[in-house]
Write an enzyme that holds these catalytic residues in place. Structure first.
Site: not given
Length: 606
Positions: A2, A601
């Protein structure tokens, strides 16, 4: 996994945290949430989907000096509103956001349930806040309760906590997971990523593993270890800019980052090369003496970069190179010979499996460790013996483009530097190689400005693609296949061209799309042989070849021509072709280019 963002200061915290979450959204985007204090009581809002959904749900009338927020990429519990962070205790008196995985959460949860705690989510995160709340009820000591809770957790985590009894305080901690503090005038930011607050502050402190921080309005940050021994931390101030967060007129970050590659190459070459040799600063202070083997460890695209490095370094520096997947390396008890050099590659410098492999290296041998990453404030950069930075700037698109090619260029330069140090490359060959790499920025611009963007996949309805390449082209095919999976959601597999006859050729039927990379001149005719094999079975062949090899049209259905270049520059140019093809196919299939499903990512959990 997160993004965490928090604010404490004189300004209205809510819009600042929502803005910060928007900048962290590339780290996780299945849900988002925010916690703040309204009239002395905890207020929490959550939403499934992008941060824009959360922004729509939060009233603009809310004003508060403190808030914490979170963007989520699910690891425990499905994406839903009740699994979204922040999580609160049973009395809704404290809220917590968390990144990582708590490995002993089940045991702790059962212990708390026996004490009467009722859980409202499926996440491991809720265990932390419920555990803290129970301890705080007993002691009424905020910091001691936080420390006690952290010491009971097993796994990797970064977290931030607020309590309605202490509206002027935020607590945060890190253990094998990134968390950075940004310091302004009478304000402090908490973030998983420095870029989220650079608009407001370039002065930072990075929490090291096993540290917690106490933030108070108008007071200096107090940092402790988990035993509450005080730690003095330096503040690092950097030149900062927000330019990377602007799409600059491009429709997607991925496309913008594709076009930024020539500038990235120029930065790397300026820092590493001069005339026909290397700058004094390149690997300054890091001895290449007595290195007898290399162990490269990485994940995902970085692993493919390492795989190409193996081919290149073995061929030009005459030294054995072993390439390892980080998630496997730590569990297979590898043999590390004396005088080995470990090279760990991670774009973010926070990849959990790669950092775990680093710990394993330290246990197994006294081998020196070289890091290659993109973030100076990262855990990898701080833990290795020496770090080379790829100078790519912020990469927002989940599918790596400029960071990957920057890794390739830096690894190739490392191979040349090693070959020169070992005196196994002729000076004329070294000069030609360096010049060939110096030509790369302009060749890339030429290619990006060519008709490649007019290409459309005629086989777009196919659900399975095969990539073939030999020698330097094989690792590049592996990366191209990964790109197709990541953003076009197409099954794609890469094989060494010579391996087709050993099994994969059974997959060929009429019309099967086979993308063949013919960019390695030393095996060009052998690669043509592989094309003939699949054409004999009526495959549809898309051939990528240098401009000077237009004879490829006689044996293929489609051709994409790449500018002629030095052998060491060719893999990078062919990589860019694969990136553009994947981008184009994603557009054709209508998928989300910058935020592909199920991907994040920065992979900061194992």
């Amino acid at each position: 996994m997160c993004g965490i963002f928090g604010y404490l200061g004189e300004k209205n915290a809510v819009p600042l945290v929502l803005e910060g979450l928007s900048k962290l959204e590339y780290r996780g985007y299945d849900s988002a949430g925010i916690a703040t204090l309204v009239e002395g009581r905890l207020f929490v809002e959550k939403a499934v989907g992008p941060v824009s959904q959360l922004c729509s749900a939060v009233s603009s009338d809310i004003h508060s000096q403190a808030a914490i927020g979170h963007t989520r990429w699910a690891t425990h519990g499905e994406p839903s509103r009740f699994n979204a962070h922040p999580h609160v205790d049973m009395d809704a008196s404290c809220a917590l956001v968390h990144n990582g995985i708590i490995e002993n959460f089940q045991k702790l949860k059962e212990e708390l349930e026996e004490q009467g705690v009722v859980f409202s989510s499926d996440t491991d995160t809720e265990v932390i806040v419920q555990l803290f709340a129970r301890r705080y009820k007993e002691t009424r000591d905020l910091i001691q309760s936080f420390s006690w809770t952290l010491k009971r957790l097993q796994g990797s985590f970064a977290c931030a906590l607020m309590h309605q009894d202490h509206p002027e305080v935020l607590l945060c901690a890190a253990h094998e997971s990134p968390l950075i503090l940004g310091l302004g005038e009478d304000e402090v930011f908490i973030s998983s990523d420095i870029h989220a607050f650079l608009k407001y502050s370039g002065c930072t402190q990075t929490l090291a593993s096993g540290e917690l921080a106490v933030l108070r309005i108008g007071k200096s940050i107090e940092t402790y270890n988990f035993e509450l021994a005080r730690i003095q931390k330096e503040v690092r101030c950097i030149d900062h800019t927000e330019d990377s967060l602007d799409k600059k007129g491009f429709d997607y970050y991925m496309l913008k980052e594709l076009y930024e590659q020539p500038e990235v190459f120029e930065r790397i070459l300026h820092l590493t090369c001069e005339e026909n040799g290397f700058t004094e600063s390149f690997l300054k202070g890091f001895s290449l003496d007595e290195i007898q083997s290399l162990h490269i460890v990485a994940c995902g695209s970085s692993y493919h970069a390492g795989y190409l490095a193996k081919y290149v370094i073995e061929s030009i520096a005459s030294i054995p190179v072993y390439v390892e997947t980080a998630s496997e390396f730590r569990y297979r008890q590898p043999y590390i010979a004396e005088h080995s050099l470990a090279i760990l590659i991670s774009q973010s410098g926070e990849t959990a499996d790669t950092l775990a492999a680093l710990n394993e290296f330290r246990k197994l041998s006294k081998a020196r460790v070289l890091g290659i990453c993109n973030v100076r404030e990262s855990a990898l950069a701080s833990r290795v013996d020496h770090c080379l930075f790829i100078e790519a700037g912020l990469e927002v698109g989940v599918a790596s483009t400029k960071a990957f090619t920057a890794q390739l260029l830096l690894l190739i330069l490392l191979g040349l530097r090693l070959a020169n140090h070992r005196q196994v490359i002729a000076q004329e060959d070294l000069a030609q190689a360096i010049q060939g790499l110096k030509d790369l920025p302009n060749l890339t611009r030429l290619f990006l400005d060519s008709s490649i963007h007019d290409w459309r996949c005629r086989q777009i309805e196919e659900t399975s693609f095969i990539f073939l390449g030999r020698r330097f082209m094989y690792p590049i095919c592996m990366e191209a296949a990964l790109k197709l999976k990541e953003i076009a959601y197409v099954e794609a597999n890469a094989y060494p061209a010579g391996e087709m006859k050993h099994g994969p050729i059974a997959l060929i039927r009429e019309g099967t799309p086979v993308i063949v990379y013919c960019g390695d001149r030393s095996v060009y005719t052998k690669t043509i042989g592989a094309i003939m094999e699949v054409k004999a079975r009526k495959a549809y062949v898309i051939a990528l070849a240098p401009e000077s090899n237009r004879d490829i049209a006689a044996v293929s259905d489609e051709q994409i021509y790449i500018p002629d270049s030095h052998d060491l520059a060719a893999p990078i140019l062919f990589t860019i072709a694969g990136q553009i093809m994947a981008y184009t196919m994603a557009l054709q299939r209508g998928t989300e280019v910058d935020r592909p499903r199920n991907l994040a990512k920065s992979v900061t959990v194992e």
